[in-house]
Design a protein around this motif. Structure first.
Motif: not given
Length: 488
Positions: A22, A366, A370-374, A380
């Motif tokens: 992140g 967001d 940090v990557k948002v899981p699918e 966001s």
């Protein structure tokens, strides 16, 4: 002594490692998420003033929450996708609908398989110090709260006074008003984590029944009366038609009480629900303490503060109390977001786009980089907060679900709501279908489902219902309580 090249190489490796999980600590915000229980969307002083002559509780004051609204963004159309305590709390944590996250009622513990993909676990993995304080409420689930480094929480509903807390799973007695205790623990957490990136949740018990404020606020609103709602004498379409088990035995007394309250409200003598608003006055005081602590610790500028509720609440609207069903007073919530990094453009801003409780998880991730899981189904709020061009592609409708819960006289309810209309369906009871034109009928009084003049609107909303149900992969889950056939 290490050479300069080696030190530089070490620093580079550290920076790359931080980027992998992140944003660097100095570039990412802290988070403080505060939420209440059963707080209506209009139970804010700023909303009551905005409503003017239409305000039901014009005497209600929330100076500290109003401060949040004036220093941040207020969402005027924020909703939950399931208006019930535990399901909504799981929606917040997972960013997913109830039919997929395993929690469809108040008596189900939070499923362990959800834990790796909650926002709290992902921020913890990214180096955040995560904490959960106060009400969690997934049945009587004990122990440390899932995905959090630190937790100080009580089991189930707890109690308003001298409530035992479990601090990292170990029971400790407390003294005093439960939400004051939660705030004390939160202040301690903030002090101990001032030099770290942190994400803290404070879950207040207020204003859940039995509506017991602290003694200092017990009489604050005792002499006030609420104004009647235009829909007070319009009961839910299923009222008196759906009741089973203990709920059936209590249905008639409840209906008589609701009718009596409805007559009082219609006459302009509705009770003020002094206990309910006294509890929320205590919340406002405690929010003020939290904001003051952030100021004292010089953390306010780098902390995103989010205030919301787990669901709405009926106070005589539609001749009822509680929540669960799909009228706006049940599924609409307060939502305030203060993000100082946005500067003056976000101070006192109001947003009318549809925001949902499943949006919290992707928003926090967001903003933290940090990557948002699918798997997360929310979106966001960042483009709405920043007012970028991306808002043009924002949602204009959402799907709502509530699943029958044993011993409650409310059937499974499904709905689709847009900014202009709402279609409510009751599986197995097509004759109860409701259609409302929210533009001309915001109190949902006139059901247009069988009105020939509304045929086109019904077809349009049915198509939207089907589209939204498909988009969220809707199904009635096996883990929901089976809905019996009422014997009336």
């Amino acid at each position: 002594m290490k050479s300069i090249p080696k030190l530089c190489a070490f620093a580079l490796l550290c920076a790359l490692a931080l980027r992998a999980v992140g944003a660097a600590p100095q570039d990412r915000p802290n988070f403080l998420f505060i939420y209440t229980d059963d707080q209506r969307w209009d139970a804010l002083g700023v909303v009551q003033r905005e409503q003017g002559d239409k305000a039901r509780f014009p005497w209600f004051q929330t100076p500290n929450l109003d401060r949040l609204a004036s220093e941040g963004v207020r969402f005027r159309n924020a909703f939950v996708v399931n208006s019930l305590c535990a399901p909504s709390r799981s929606n917040y944590l997972t960013g997913r609908y109830s039919h997929l996250n395993g929690v469809a009622n108040n008596h189900t513990p939070f499923p362990s398989e959800n834990i790796p993909a909650t926002w709290s676990s992902l921020l913890k993995q990214a180096g955040y110090s995560t904490g959960y304080i106060g009400k969690f409420h997934h049945g009587s689930q004990p122990g440390p709260r899932p995905g959090f480094v630190y937790s100080a929480s009580f089991i189930g509903q707890g109690r308003y006074f001298d409530c035992p807390f479990e601090v990292n799973g170990k029971t400790q007695d407390t003294r005093g008003y439960v939400d004051d205790v939660s705030t004390d623990l939160a202040l301690d957490f903030l002090g101990k984590n001032r030099d770290k990136s942190f994400a803290l949740v404070v879950g207040y018990k207020s204003a859940h029944g039995p509506f017991t404020p602290p003694p200092r606020l017990a009489d604050k609103y005792s002499s006030q009366e609420s104004r009647p709602s235009p829909n007070t004498s319009v009961p839910p379409i299923y009222a008196g038609k759906f009741s089973v088990g203990p709920a059936k035995e209590n249905a008639q007394p409840k209906k008589k009480k609701a009718d009596a309250e409805g007559k009082k409200a219609k006459a302009g003598n509705a009770p003020a629900y002094a206990g309910y608003f006294g509890c929320l006055a205590a919340v406002d005081e405690n929010v003020g303490r939290l904001l003051a602590k952030l100021d004292d610790l010089k953390l306010a500028e780098n902390t995103v503060v989010i205030f919301a509720s787990d669901n709405g609440f009926y106070l005589g609207d539609h001749s009822t109390g509680d929540k669960r069903s799909a009228y706006d007073e049940s599924l609409r919530i307060p939502l305030l977001v203060r993000w100082p990094a946005l500067g003056e453009k976000a101070r006192g801003k109001v947003v009318d786009r549809i925001a949902l409780n499943i949006d919290l998880a992707p928003t926090l991730l967001d903003l933290a980089g940090v990557k948002v899981p699918e798997s997360m189904q929310g979106r966001s709020w960042r483009p709405l907060l920043e007012a970028s061009g991306a808002t043009a592609n924002w949602r204009t409708a959402f799907f709502y679900e509530y699943f029958y819960e044993r011993n409650y006289a409310i059937p499974t309810v499904l709905a689709v709501r847009t900014d202009k209309a709402k279609l409510i369906k009751y599986p197995g009871h097509d004759d109860w279908t409701e259609l409302f034109d929210l533009g001309s009928d915001p109190y949902e009084i006139k059901n247009l489902a069988k009105d020939p003049a509304a045929k086109d609107l019904l077809a349009k909303m049915q198509a939207e219902f089907d589209r939204q149900a498909k988009a969220v992969d809707f199904r009635i889950p096996d883990f929901a309580d089976p809905q019996p056939t009422p014997q009336n």
